[in-house]
Scaffold this motif. Structure first.
Motif, mmCIF file in Angstrom:
data_model
loop_
_atom_site.group_PDB
_atom_site.id
_atom_site.type_symbol
_atom_site.label_atom_id
_atom_site.label_comp_id
_atom_site.label_asym_id
_atom_site.label_seq_id
_atom_site.Cartn_x
_atom_site.Cartn_y
_atom_site.Cartn_z
ATOM 1 N N GLU A 152 0.887 -1.200 0.071
ATOM 2 C CA GLU A 152 0.160 0.054 0.073
ATOM 3 C C GLU A 152 0.784 1.277 0.006
ATOM 4 O OE1 GLU A 152 -3.429 0.602 0.081
ATOM 5 O OE2 GLU A 152 -3.759 -1.304 -0.386
ATOM 6 N N ARG A 153 0.546 2.197 -0.736
ATOM 7 C CA ARG A 153 1.471 3.342 -0.939
ATOM 8 C C ARG A 153 0.170 4.495 -0.523
ATOM 9 N NH1 ARG A 153 5.239 0.990 -3.231
ATOM 10 N NH2 ARG A 153 6.450 1.491 -5.041
ATOM 11 N N GLU A 154 0.910 5.386 0.279
ATOM 12 C CA GLU A 154 -0.054 6.480 1.074
ATOM 13 C C GLU A 154 0.433 7.858 -0.106
ATOM 14 O OE1 GLU A 154 -2.272 6.776 3.360
ATOM 15 O OE2 GLU A 154 -2.108 4.488 3.615
ATOM 16 N N TYR A 155 -0.466 8.163 -0.876
ATOM 17 C CA TYR A 155 -0.346 9.144 -1.802
ATOM 18 C C TYR A 155 -1.258 10.524 -1.352
ATOM 19 C CZ TYR A 155 1.517 6.023 -5.441
ATOM 20 O OH TYR A 155 2.273 5.214 -6.138
ATOM 21 N N GLY A 156 -0.836 11.762 -1.370
ATOM 22 C CA GLY A 156 -1.869 12.514 -1.200
ATOM 23 C C GLY A 156 -2.576 12.953 -2.520
ATOM 24 N N GLN A 157 -3.221 13.861 -2.422
ATOM 25 C CA GLN A 157 -4.112 14.259 -3.773
ATOM 26 C C GLN A 157 -3.676 14.379 -4.979
ATOM 27 O OE1 GLN A 157 -7.280 17.422 -2.849
ATOM 28 N NE2 GLN A 157 -8.077 16.992 -5.063
ATOM 29 N N LEU A 158 -2.566 15.129 -4.931
ATOM 30 C CA LEU A 158 -1.870 15.466 -6.125
ATOM 31 C C LEU A 158 -1.150 14.153 -6.533
ATOM 32 C CD1 LEU A 158 -0.236 19.038 -5.355
ATOM 33 C CD2 LEU A 158 -2.173 18.449 -6.955
ATOM 34 N N GLU A 159 -0.426 13.710 -5.618
ATOM 35 C CA GLU A 159 0.286 12.385 -6.096
ATOM 36 C C GLU A 159 -0.750 11.544 -6.774
ATOM 37 O OE1 GLU A 159 0.533 13.904 -3.239
ATOM 38 O OE2 GLU A 159 2.737 14.765 -3.436
ATOM 39 N N GLU A 160 -1.809 11.188 -6.030
ATOM 40 C CA GLU A 160 -2.652 10.296 -6.563
ATOM 41 C C GLU A 160 -3.336 10.421 -8.054
ATOM 42 O OE1 GLU A 160 -4.570 6.703 -6.821
ATOM 43 O OE2 GLU A 160 -3.406 7.232 -5.126
ATOM 44 N N GLU A 161 -3.434 11.546 -8.216
ATOM 45 C CA GLU A 161 -3.822 12.040 -9.756
ATOM 46 C C GLU A 161 -2.690 11.748 -10.623
ATOM 47 O OE1 GLU A 161 -5.096 16.124 -12.080
ATOM 48 O OE2 GLU A 161 -4.663 16.321 -10.039
ATOM 49 N N PHE A 162 -1.370 12.066 -10.289
ATOM 50 C CA PHE A 162 -0.350 11.870 -11.107
ATOM 51 C C PHE A 162 -0.199 10.353 -11.320
ATOM 52 C CE2 PHE A 162 3.963 10.275 -11.979
ATOM 53 C CZ PHE A 162 4.274 11.195 -13.057
ATOM 54 N N ALA A 163 -0.345 9.597 -10.216
ATOM 55 C CA ALA A 163 -0.432 7.918 -10.208
ATOM 56 C C ALA A 163 -1.313 7.432 -11.108
ATOM 57 C CB ALA A 163 -0.359 7.516 -8.874
ATOM 58 N N GLU A 164 -2.439 8.055 -11.099
ATOM 59 C CA GLU A 164 -3.544 7.252 -12.089
ATOM 60 C C GLU A 164 -3.286 7.312 -13.306
ATOM 61 O OE1 GLU A 164 -7.367 8.666 -10.904
ATOM 62 O OE2 GLU A 164 -7.312 7.950 -8.628
ATOM 63 N N LEU A 165 -2.790 8.783 -13.840
ATOM 64 C CA LEU A 165 -2.470 9.276 -15.191
ATOM 65 C C LEU A 165 -1.162 8.578 -15.681
ATOM 66 C CD1 LEU A 165 -2.792 13.220 -14.998
ATOM 67 C CD2 LEU A 165 -4.051 11.490 -16.356
ATOM 68 N N TRP A 166 -0.208 8.162 -14.677
ATOM 69 C CA TRP A 166 0.965 7.519 -15.032
ATOM 70 C C TRP A 166 0.576 6.184 -15.490
ATOM 71 C CZ3 TRP A 166 5.437 8.597 -16.943
ATOM 72 C CH2 TRP A 166 6.405 7.668 -16.882
ATOM 73 N N ARG A 167 -0.296 5.441 -14.592
ATOM 74 C CA ARG A 167 -0.645 4.061 -14.796
ATOM 75 C C ARG A 167 -1.374 3.841 -16.051
ATOM 76 N NH1 ARG A 167 -2.622 4.109 -8.686
ATOM 77 N NH2 ARG A 167 -0.844 4.019 -7.616
ATOM 78 N N ALA A 168 -2.083 4.547 -16.465
ATOM 79 C CA ALA A 168 -2.824 4.416 -17.542
ATOM 80 C C ALA A 168 -1.945 4.679 -18.798
ATOM 81 C CB ALA A 168 -4.045 5.342 -17.515
ATOM 82 N N LEU A 169 -0.982 5.492 -18.510
ATOM 83 C CA LEU A 169 -0.183 5.919 -19.926
ATOM 84 C C LEU A 169 0.691 4.743 -20.331
ATOM 85 C CD1 LEU A 169 0.785 8.275 -21.639
ATOM 86 C CD2 LEU A 169 2.555 8.453 -19.960
ATOM 87 N N PRO A 170 0.754 4.403 -21.623
ATOM 88 C CA PRO A 170 1.563 3.448 -22.204
ATOM 89 C C PRO A 170 2.866 3.827 -22.379
ATOM 90 C CG PRO A 170 -0.498 3.767 -23.599
ATOM 91 C CD PRO A 170 -0.339 4.815 -22.624
ATOM 92 N N LYS A 171 3.871 2.737 -21.834
ATOM 93 C CA LYS A 171 5.063 3.165 -21.637
ATOM 94 C C LYS A 171 5.796 2.158 -22.425
ATOM 95 C CE LYS A 171 3.879 3.446 -17.252
ATOM 96 N NZ LYS A 171 2.380 3.500 -17.402
ATOM 97 N N VAL A 172 7.074 2.576 -22.911
ATOM 98 C CA VAL A 172 8.099 1.862 -23.538
ATOM 99 C C VAL A 172 9.314 1.916 -23.010
ATOM 100 C CG1 VAL A 172 9.281 1.272 -25.832
ATOM 101 C CG2 VAL A 172 6.921 2.068 -25.808
ATOM 102 N N VAL A 173 10.095 0.809 -22.654
ATOM 103 C CA VAL A 173 11.411 0.802 -22.080
ATOM 104 C C VAL A 173 12.479 0.286 -22.712
ATOM 105 C CG1 VAL A 173 12.736 -0.186 -19.853
ATOM 106 C CG2 VAL A 173 10.376 0.398 -19.663
ATOM 107 N N PHE A 174 13.555 0.997 -22.937
ATOM 108 C CA PHE A 174 14.655 0.522 -23.809
ATOM 109 C C PHE A 174 15.761 0.078 -22.946
ATOM 110 C CE2 PHE A 174 12.388 3.512 -26.464
ATOM 111 C CZ PHE A 174 12.353 2.755 -27.877
ATOM 112 N N SER A 175 15.823 -1.097 -22.775
ATOM 113 C CA SER A 175 16.917 -1.917 -22.084
ATOM 114 C C SER A 175 17.198 -3.207 -22.548
ATOM 115 C CB SER A 175 16.253 -1.748 -20.779
ATOM 116 O OG SER A 175 17.075 -2.617 -19.711
ATOM 117 N N ASN A 176 18.528 -3.484 -22.231
ATOM 118 C CA ASN A 176 18.958 -4.898 -22.623
ATOM 119 C C ASN A 176 19.160 -5.716 -21.193
ATOM 120 O OD1 ASN A 176 19.225 -4.510 -25.385
ATOM 121 N ND2 ASN A 176 21.096 -3.189 -24.965
#
Length: 187
Positions: A65-89
């Motif tokens: 469980e992470r304790e986010y404030g209101q601003l952090e929760e908004e960011f976290a929801e947007l970040w989780r929904a965003l498709p991401k691509v990692v470049f790594s070997n």
């Protein structure tokens, strides 16, 4: 067509991390954090290297469980929904809406640019952004300049010895002293 953007906080002398790899000087004020959240809201995809992925995985869901404030929760929801691509070997598994790149930087960016949508293809992490800049694929630079000098470290800009003409699209100064600059690459 989607634009490729590169956005990070940096010091006044141009570094995203100091010589020790620290970026604690870049802790954003509430208004700067809101602007960064808006940047994520305006993105359709985010490309990053392994180091940034390992930092940003903090925002992905876990059993813990992470304790986010209101601003952090908004960011976290947007970040989780965003498709991401990692470049790594070196990593084999990623979490959430993240995948490991199957092609080169140029191939992945071309594929994302051809997909429907008008949100940005955001580039995160200086090393990856330097590679994208060296390929001349960055369309906009979004700088959050923090009022601190660190004297050395990881530079924000690629040292590719190429001149790039820029047009200032937007600027904003925050109460914290952070200055936001948005530049378009002139081609």
């Amino acid at each position: 067509m989607r634009k490729v953007t590169y956005s990070l906080a940096l010091t006044l002398d141009g570094y995203i991390k100091d010589e020790d790899g620290s970026f604690d000087w870049g802790d954003p004020s509430e208004e700067v954090f809101r602007m960064a959240t808006d940047e994520v809201r305006g993105a359709d995809a985010h490309l990053m290297g392994r180091r940034l992925y390992e930092t940003m995985v903090y925002w992905e869901p876990t059993d813990e469980e992470r304790e986010y404030g209101q601003l952090e929760e908004e960011f976290a929801e947007l970040w989780r929904a965003l498709p991401k691509v990692v470049f790594s070997n070196t990593i084999a598994e990623v979490r959430g809406k993240t995948r490991i790149a199957g092609g080169t930087l140029a191939e992945e960016i071309a594929q994302l640019k051809n997909e429907p949508g008008d949100g940005a293809i955001a580039i995160g992490g200086a090393e990856l952004a330097h590679q994208v800049a060296d390929l001349d694929l960055i369309d906009e630079y979004l700088l959050r300049i923090c009022p601190v000098l660190v004297g050395g470290g990881t530079p924000f800009f690629s040292r590719n010895n190429r001149r790039t003409a820029l047009e200032l699209l937007d600027s904003r100064t925050f109460e914290s002293g952070v200055v936001h600059l948005r530049y378009r690459v002139i081609r």
